[in-house]
Design an enzyme around this catalytic site. Structure first.
Site, mmCIF file in Angstrom:
data_model
loop_
_atom_site.group_PDB
_atom_site.id
_atom_site.type_symbol
_atom_site.label_atom_id
_atom_site.label_comp_id
_atom_site.label_asym_id
_atom_site.label_seq_id
_atom_site.Cartn_x
_atom_site.Cartn_y
_atom_site.Cartn_z
ATOM 1 N N LYS A 1 39.829 59.030 20.469
ATOM 2 C CA LYS A 1 39.564 59.811 21.683
ATOM 3 C C LYS A 1 39.942 61.270 21.490
ATOM 4 O O LYS A 1 40.718 61.650 20.594
ATOM 5 C CB LYS A 1 40.324 59.229 22.873
ATOM 6 C CG LYS A 1 41.844 59.128 22.704
ATOM 7 C CD LYS A 1 42.607 60.420 22.996
ATOM 8 C CE LYS A 1 44.091 60.296 22.740
ATOM 9 N NZ LYS A 1 44.827 61.580 22.904
ATOM 10 N N ASP B 1 47.719 55.705 26.324
ATOM 11 C CA ASP B 1 46.338 55.821 25.850
ATOM 12 C C ASP B 1 45.659 54.479 25.608
ATOM 13 O O ASP B 1 44.452 54.423 25.380
ATOM 14 C CB ASP B 1 46.291 56.626 24.540
ATOM 15 C CG ASP B 1 46.625 58.091 24.736
ATOM 16 O OD1 ASP B 1 46.563 58.566 25.885
ATOM 17 O OD2 ASP B 1 46.961 58.756 23.740
#
Length: 319
Positions: free
Chosen positions: A15, A143
């Site tokens: 990401k 995350d």
């Protein structure tokens, strides 16, 4: 519970944080944040196979020297957490092929954990709902829930309170990677010290993702997004690794729409107009001796089962 599988292959993405605001240090030692996450086309592949105990082995196209193989490995922790929560007495042998830079601010370890949750749930036939998997993911790290979800999303609280962001089109990035990683806790501590000294902007009372970021994503406007990206951790990462300032300056001099440190760094991400622009920028950065690679974000899924082997037969691909 459903029938257990013999082998499960799951893929999960890395990401970028397109926007990252960090609140004040709380009494619990954590910070609230506001993030605009975007999954990108660098992936972690994980295979889960039955075993009597828990183990992990790692290979990959990136430097894996800093990946732990003991109980601190996040994928192994995810597998044990799932076993504890579901009461299974089975073990698992995890094999990870890493494609996301290690300790590079791109969530590779979180992707491993998300992949392990999905893979072990299928391997053991525990059949958890998406909501229960998300809750377990949040216990492993801020995350990890996004690595389960993928796409583009706003994350609040510790980053794990997710809501999808409306996105049009694809976004092409050039990443400049580093041979040495950065410790996320070290970067947060450096930011707190900068704020205490008055060398960084004070923390927002309530971190929020700015409306112009979300508007740019809805409009598929890369130039508007370039004007809106922000990372509160960037100044701290640059303080710890001053050469990152040179990398940022090089990319912008060579025509990137914008550059930023990815998460806690040290990977630097440059936004480009389109794929052709990314090809040219990557070539120019390589010509200066930098390790540059192209990725895209936008329509990139989260942790998904690639294949399941069960009772000697391949049950195909999903996701």
């Amino acid at each position: 519970m459903t029938d257990a599988a013999a082998s499960v292959h799951v893929r999960a993405p890395g990401k970028l944080n397109l926007f990252f605001r960090v609140g004040a240090l709380g009494s619990d030692g954590y910070h609230d944040v506001a993030s605009a996450y975007q999954a990108v086309s660098l992936f972690e592949d994980l295979w889960a196979r039955p075993a009597d105990d828990f183990s992990v082995e790692v290979a990959g196209t990136v430097d894996i020297g800093r990946v732990p193989l003991d109980e601190s490995n996040l994928a192994l922790r995810a597998a044990r957490l799932l076993a504890d929560e579901t009461g299974t007495r089975r073990g698992v042998r995890l094999t990870i092929r890493k494609g996301v830079p290690v300790a590079g601010g791109m969530g590779g370890g979180s992707a491993d954990a998300a992949a392990a949750l999905v893979a072990c749930d299928a391997l053991w036939g525990t059949g958890l709902s998406a909501e229960r998997l998300h809750a377990l993911a949040a216990r492993l790290g801020a995350d990890v829930p996004f690595a389960l979800a993928g796409g583009t999303a706003v994350g609040l609280g510790r980053g794990d309170e997710l809501r999808p962001a409306e996105v049009s089109g694809r976004y092409d990035w050039v990443l400049v990677t580093s041979a040495a990683g950065l410790s996320t806790p070290d970067v947060y501590r450096a930011l707190d010290a900068q704020r205490d000294r008055g060398d960084a902007s004070p923390p927002p009372a309530v971190p929020e993702v700015h409306a112009d970021v979300l508007a740019a994503l809805r409009a598929a406007d890369a130039e508007a997004l370039a004007a809106a990206i922000r990372n509160d951790l960037q100044s701290a990462a640059v303080e710890l690794r001053p050469e990152l300032a040179d990398t940022l300056a090089s990319g912008e001099r060579l025509g990137a729409l914008a550059g930023m440190v990815s998460g806690s760094g040290p990977t630097v991400a440059f936004l480009t107009r389109d794929e052709e622009h990314a090809v040219d920028l990557a070539a120019d950065l390589r010509a200066e001796g930098r390790q540059a690679l192209r990725v895209h974000g936008g329509p990139v899924e989260g942790a998904r089962i690639v294949s399941v082997q069960g009772r000697g037969r391949d049950e195909g691909t999903r996701g």
